[in-house]
Design a protein around this motif. Structure first.
Motif, PDB file in Angstrom:
ATOM      1  N   PRO A 102       0.833  -1.209   0.000  1.00 14.75           N
ATOM      2  CA  PRO A 102       0.000   0.000   0.000  1.00 14.75           C
ATOM      3  C   PRO A 102       0.864   1.254   0.000  1.00 14.75           C
ATOM      4  O   PRO A 102       2.030   1.223   0.409  1.00 14.75           O
ATOM      5  N   LEU A 103       0.303   2.349  -0.478  1.00 13.98           N
ATOM      6  CA  LEU A 103       1.026   3.614  -0.481  1.00 13.98           C
ATOM      7  C   LEU A 103       1.253   4.058   0.963  1.00 13.98           C
ATOM      8  O   LEU A 103       0.319   4.153   1.761  1.00 13.98           O
ATOM      9  N   LEU A 104       2.514   4.323   1.306  1.00  8.95           N
ATOM     10  CA  LEU A 104       2.902   4.702   2.660  1.00  8.95           C
ATOM     11  C   LEU A 104       3.925   5.828   2.604  1.00  8.95           C
ATOM     12  O   LEU A 104       4.453   6.131   1.528  1.00  8.95           O
ATOM     13  N   LYS A 105       4.235   6.423   3.760  1.00  4.53           N
ATOM     14  CA  LYS A 105       5.320   7.380   3.809  1.00  4.53           C
ATOM     15  C   LYS A 105       6.594   6.708   3.315  1.00  4.53           C
ATOM     16  O   LYS A 105       6.935   5.609   3.736  1.00  4.53           O
ATOM     17  N   GLY A 106       7.279   7.357   2.384  1.00  4.34           N
ATOM     18  CA  GLY A 106       8.487   6.798   1.798  1.00  4.34           C
ATOM     19  C   GLY A 106       8.259   6.064   0.492  1.00  4.34           C
ATOM     20  O   GLY A 106       9.223   5.767  -0.220  1.00  4.34           O
ATOM     21  N   SER A 107       7.007   5.749   0.153  1.00  2.00           N
ATOM     22  CA  SER A 107       6.720   5.083  -1.115  1.00  2.00           C
ATOM     23  C   SER A 107       7.125   5.978  -2.285  1.00  2.00           C
ATOM     24  O   SER A 107       7.051   7.207  -2.191  1.00  2.00           O
ATOM     25  N   ARG A 108       7.539   5.343  -3.391  1.00  2.00           N
ATOM     26  CA  ARG A 108       7.958   6.098  -4.568  1.00  2.00           C
ATOM     27  C   ARG A 108       7.222   5.569  -5.793  1.00  2.00           C
ATOM     28  O   ARG A 108       6.911   4.389  -5.881  1.00  2.00           O
ATOM     29  N   PHE A 109       6.919   6.475  -6.720  1.00  2.00           N
ATOM     30  CA  PHE A 109       6.280   6.071  -7.962  1.00  2.00           C
ATOM     31  C   PHE A 109       6.746   6.981  -9.087  1.00  2.00           C
ATOM     32  O   PHE A 109       7.148   8.121  -8.875  1.00  2.00           O
ATOM     33  N   ARG A 110       6.707   6.435 -10.293  1.00  2.00           N
ATOM     34  CA  ARG A 110       7.155   7.177 -11.473  1.00  2.00           C
ATOM     35  C   ARG A 110       6.015   7.207 -12.485  1.00  2.00           C
ATOM     36  O   ARG A 110       5.376   6.192 -12.729  1.00  2.00           O
ATOM     37  N   TRP A 111       5.775   8.370 -13.082  1.00  2.00           N
ATOM     38  CA  TRP A 111       4.702   8.478 -14.061  1.00  2.00           C
ATOM     39  C   TRP A 111       5.064   9.482 -15.133  1.00  2.00           C
ATOM     40  O   TRP A 111       5.994  10.277 -14.977  1.00  2.00           O
ATOM     41  N   THR A 112       4.355   9.406 -16.262  1.00  2.00           N
ATOM     42  CA  THR A 112       4.672  10.274 -17.394  1.00  2.00           C
ATOM     43  C   THR A 112       3.418  10.969 -17.894  1.00  2.00           C
ATOM     44  O   THR A 112       2.303  10.459 -17.772  1.00  2.00           O
ATOM     45  N   THR A 113       3.632  12.140 -18.461  1.00  2.00           N
ATOM     46  CA  THR A 113       2.519  12.919 -18.998  1.00  2.00           C
ATOM     47  C   THR A 113       3.046  13.859 -20.077  1.00  2.00           C
ATOM     48  O   THR A 113       4.186  14.337 -19.986  1.00  2.00           O
ATOM     49  N   PRO A 114       2.285  14.111 -21.132  1.00  2.00           N
ATOM     50  CA  PRO A 114       2.766  14.980 -22.208  1.00  2.00           C
ATOM     51  C   PRO A 114       2.686  16.447 -21.830  1.00  2.00           C
ATOM     52  O   PRO A 114       1.809  16.870 -21.076  1.00  2.00           O
ATOM     53  N   ALA A 115       3.603  17.223 -22.350  1.00  2.00           N
ATOM     54  CA  ALA A 115       3.569  18.676 -22.201  1.00  2.00           C
ATOM     55  C   ALA A 115       3.715  19.265 -23.600  1.00  2.00           C
ATOM     56  O   ALA A 115       4.693  18.993 -24.292  1.00  2.00           O
TER      57      ALA A 115
END
Length: 214
Positions: A102-115
């Motif tokens: 589960p998402l917790l303090k310290g969890s990391r994630f990477r995502w992308t989006t166009p600009a």
């Protein structure tokens, strides 16, 4: 809306970082429905998550609220199930957890989006690596990190979300700050882009949560 709106932006989504960063400036998204004005106590609680908030010294900042007519559990799950963001947020091209559970303090994630291209930056895809700085289940989450693309960079976005049960639903409060030489070179434009992105995020969250209600 009860909160200050800095330079309303007509462009579609942009970076809601830390993030919910730059979404698709290429696709206009309607603003989130206005919510009743929060009380002073609610506003105070909305400014932090476990004692931490956005960057108080940042020149680029935006905040907004919406009431979502759905259970708190539904809204919270949508917001914290990061890997499913692309299924309800068109501007999110990809999203992956960099750790398990589960998402917790310290969890990391990477995502992308166009600009999209602007008068000073090329069209690019932003890669955002976010780290959860604070979290209280079904109450608040604060994350931060950089957004980097070819010719475009936000050094750090800090993004706070709070969730408060109210009569008829859940009040969602969000605020975000950006720092970095490139975005600070044009504060009004960056602020407008940030605002557009946050409004679109709130709109998508509200629409999706209310559709799933019951």
């Amino acid at each position: 809306m009860p909160t200050t709106r800095t330079l309303p932006f007509a462009l579609p989504l942009a970076l809601p970082l830390a993030l919910a960063v730059v979404g698709a400036l290429a696709t206009a998204a309607p603003a989130a429905q206005a919510a009743p004005a929060p009380t002073a106590a609610q506003q105070s609680r909305a400014s932090q998550c476990r004692g931490q908030g956005v960057d108080a010294s940042a020149r680029i900042r935006y905040h907004s609220d919406v009431v979502i007519k759905a259970p708190l559990s539904t809204v919270w799950k949508l917001q914290t199930d990061v890997e499913r963001w692309p299924s309800w947020q068109p501007p999110v091209l990809s999203a992956e957890r960099l750790d398990a559970g589960p998402l917790l303090k310290g969890s990391r994630f990477r995502w992308t989006t166009p600009a999209p291209a602007t008068p000073t930056t090329p069209a690019t895809t932003l890669e955002i690596t976010s780290t959860v700085r604070q979290l209280r289940r079904e109450a608040c989450v604060l994350w931060s990190g950089p957004a980097i693309g070819q010719g475009l960079r936000v050094d750090e976005g800090v993004h706070l979300w709070t969730f408060t049960e109210v009569k008829g639903g859940v009040r969602v409060h969000t605020e975000e700050t950006w720092t970095g030489d490139q975005v600070e070179a044009d504060v009004p434009t960056a602020t407008a882009a940030l605002g557009a992105g946050l409004e679109a995020w709130l709109h998508d969250l509200k629409t999706t949560a209310e559709h799933r209600r019951g």
